[in-house]
Every structure is written in C-alpha cells, then in structure tokens.
Design a protein around this motif. Sequence first.
Motif, PDB file in Angstrom:
ATOM      1  N   THR A 168       8.399   3.219   4.454  1.00 32.53           N
ATOM      2  CA  THR A 168       9.278   2.179   4.993  1.00 32.53           C
ATOM      3  C   THR A 168      10.497   2.066   4.088  1.00 32.53           C
TER       4      THR A 168
ATOM      5  N   ALA B  56       0.297   8.776   5.203  1.00 32.64           N
ATOM      6  CA  ALA B  56       1.332   8.045   4.464  1.00 32.64           C
ATOM      7  C   ALA B  56       2.310   7.383   5.428  1.00 32.64           C
ATOM      8  N   LYS B  57       2.624   6.136   5.108  1.00 35.94           N
ATOM      9  CA  LYS B  57       3.615   5.423   5.903  1.00 35.94           C
ATOM     10  C   LYS B  57       4.797   5.117   4.981  1.00 35.94           C
TER      11      LYS B  57
ATOM     12  N   ASP C 109      -2.669   4.496  -1.927  1.00 34.43           N
ATOM     13  CA  ASP C 109      -2.133   3.454  -2.793  1.00 34.43           C
ATOM     14  C   ASP C 109      -0.710   3.149  -2.332  1.00 34.43           C
ATOM     15  N   ARG C 110      -0.046   2.222  -3.013  1.00 32.08           N
ATOM     16  CA  ARG C 110       1.305   1.865  -2.581  1.00 32.08           C
ATOM     17  C   ARG C 110       2.283   2.119  -3.715  1.00 32.08           C
ATOM     18  N   ARG C 111       3.370   2.820  -3.416  1.00 29.68           N
ATOM     19  CA  ARG C 111       4.402   3.073  -4.417  1.00 29.68           C
ATOM     20  C   ARG C 111       5.724   2.558  -3.870  1.00 29.68           C
ATOM     21  N   GLU C 112       6.551   2.024  -4.767  1.00 30.04           N
ATOM     22  CA  GLU C 112       7.836   1.487  -4.335  1.00 30.04           C
ATOM     23  C   GLU C 112       8.941   2.019  -5.225  1.00 30.04           C
TER      24      GLU C 112
ATOM     25  N   GLY D 288       9.170   2.164   0.346  1.00 27.83           N
ATOM     26  CA  GLY D 288       7.758   2.069  -0.014  1.00 27.83           C
ATOM     27  C   GLY D 288       7.006   3.220   0.635  1.00 27.83           C
ATOM     28  N   VAL D 289       6.038   3.758  -0.088  1.00 27.06           N
ATOM     29  CA  VAL D 289       5.163   4.796   0.475  1.00 27.06           C
ATOM     30  C   VAL D 289       3.755   4.234   0.408  1.00 27.06           C
ATOM     31  N   GLU D 290       3.135   4.059   1.569  1.00 23.69           N
ATOM     32  CA  GLU D 290       1.807   3.471   1.598  1.00 23.69           C
ATOM     33  C   GLU D 290       0.818   4.501   2.124  1.00 23.69           C
TER      34      GLU D 290
END
Length: 364
Positions: A278, A275-276, A146-149, A141-143
């Motif tokens: 995980t 950006a985080k 916005d959030r992308r998976e 996931g890139v947060e």
Amino acid sequence: MTAALGMLSPTEGALPSPLDFVVEALAEAGALAEREDARAVALLPARLAAELEVREECALALYPDRDGDVACGLGSTLLERLIARARGRPVSTSVRLAADPPRPAHVRAAADRFALRNGLCEAGQVSTGAAVYVAAIVAYGVEADDRREGLVRVVVNAHDGGEPDAAVGAHLDLAWPSALVQPSAASLSTDDRAADWIALRAERAVRAAVQPLLGEVELRHARDHDRIVSYFADLIAEARAPRRRADPKAVEAKVAHLIAERNAKLEALPARFAAKVTCSVAALVSAEVPVALVNMRLRRRKESRDIVLRLPAGASSLDRLTCEACGAATARPAACDDRMHLLCEACAPNAQGRIACPACAKRR
Ligand SMILES: [Zn+2]
Ligand SMILES: [Zn+2]
C-alpha cells in the motif's frame, strides 16, 4: 530524485521533544495547552478528550511522577494516538530555500556536460531566477507474514516536471530541516500536470523500494516451504522404517496421515506470504528555490529547438528533463525527427537513425 529517507542521518536539527509535539498537536486539534518545563497543562474540548481517552483538564508530563499525570513520552499511549492522528492525513507546507543562485561559471560548466544523444547542442545566455519544486513524501507498507514500512521522496519542478539532483531533495526533507529552509507564506503555483509527474515517479520509487522487501518475503516463503517438506520427509522415513515390527497397514495409514498434514501446511503457506503493498502521500512540500538558467539550442538534422536548462541552488547537476512521451525524468534525452520531442532512454532506446516517437504517435 528519489531517496529512501531511512538512509538519511540527522546531520542537521534534532527530533523535537515528545512533549513539544504533544503540546503542538493538542493545540492544533483545538486544545489549550501550556508548557512548563518538563510538564504541560492542557484543556481539551470534550470530543477530543473522548477520542484520546484523557480527561478534559489534564497535566501532561514526560516523566509522570504526580497523581493524575498523563504520560506523553516515547511509547506513551497519548503520544502514539496523536502520532496516529497526525499520520491520518497528508500535511502540506510551503518553504523557500534561502540560498544564492548558482554562479554563472558553475551553470556553464554543468551545461557543457549536457548532451543530446542524437544531435548537437549549443549553450547560450545564462540568467538567474527562482523556480518552484514540489517534494512528495510517500509512505509505503508491505504486509505479508510481517509488516514493513518506509518512505520515499520524489521531487519535481512544479512547471515542467524537471527533476533536481539528490542534494536539492535533501534540503527539502523537512524531517531534518536544513538551516537554509524557511517557511513561506506565498502560495506557490503549480502546473496541473505536477500531480501526474509525482504519481508516476512515486510509483516507480515505491516499486524500487519494495522490491527487496518482496524478495525477502519470497525467501522466507521458500525457506518455510523447504522446512516443512524436510521435516515431514524425516517423519515419513521414520514411519516407514519402524524400530519395532509393525503392521504394514498401520504404517501406510500413518504415512498417509503425515502426507495429508504436510499438504495442508504447504497449502496454507501462499496465503500467509501473499504480500500486499500500500502507499499514500504523507506530506507535500512546495519550495521556492533560487536557480540559474541557461538557454540551449538543440539541433537534430535540419530541425532545431530552444530549451532552457536549470541548475537549482545546492545542486551539482542540471535538473533532469521530463520525457515528452512518458513523463519520466531523463538526463540524456534524444530528440525525435519531426517535432524534436525530447525522449527518455526507455522511449527512445536507440538514438541511431529515425526514432519512432511515442509523443508524435499520441498526437495523431
Ligand atoms: Zn519516456
Ligand atoms: Zn515526436
């Protein structure tokens, strides 16, 4: 082998009905659930009912049209909760690929294309057998604003870390199961280092997959920055050239206010676009795959070493070898001078002359 799973199309198999999934997920969680056409009845343990916020005895329906029906179609609360529950822990399973091993002529042709970057190789005997591979499906996931998976898949041989080509990985993609994949009750053995190979290659695959997403975040950050700067530049220019006569002090005060407001907005941007990334293992599939093997003698100056190259069923190229220094996969190894360690292009970029071998250095 890595692939963005989103790129694959459902060529084989179709998604199960949401009702089937709900019935199976409830049964796995300890409920009694029975399917009747587009409906099901379920008896849930009290704790599960409380967790899912449904009654202990309930009627499930794809299209809830009776009083008290619990909806379980796409988008329904129950389905979402059960999916979240299933995604909360990695799943693992064993399968076998019901295919013939590659033909000897095929393996010989593949072996002829194999090259040691700094030495000679000579193919020997061909045999067939089975090999164990582990496919790890890793969710990332890139947060940021916005959030992308997404998902990446890495496949390694469980005993030597060799990496099969994309066709083998596609067979082991159980989201769209191939007809050749059959469940296996056998517990398949893996080398202790398999987890390390998977971790190393999954990290690289995730880095590659998130790179464009991080690039998009940076672009949006730059765009918002420019937008704020130009918006306030216009306002400041307007304030400095008022249509009616104005007190210069009032003009400067207004400009100072606008500059402060702009700076506050710009200062808030980095936090919004930080950006985080995980990632976590979503599923592990171990698979027994028929293979053809070819003995290969490698020669480098006065040294020689015998290795076995492998072609799994369904693959068009030999498994890439594991670099003995860094654990990456390589199709074009070079051998070190003292111990014939096989090294990837990163560990031995230059195959000319004597190689400073990182694998030998580790042993000292
Ligand atoms: Zn290496
Ligand atoms: Zn070495």
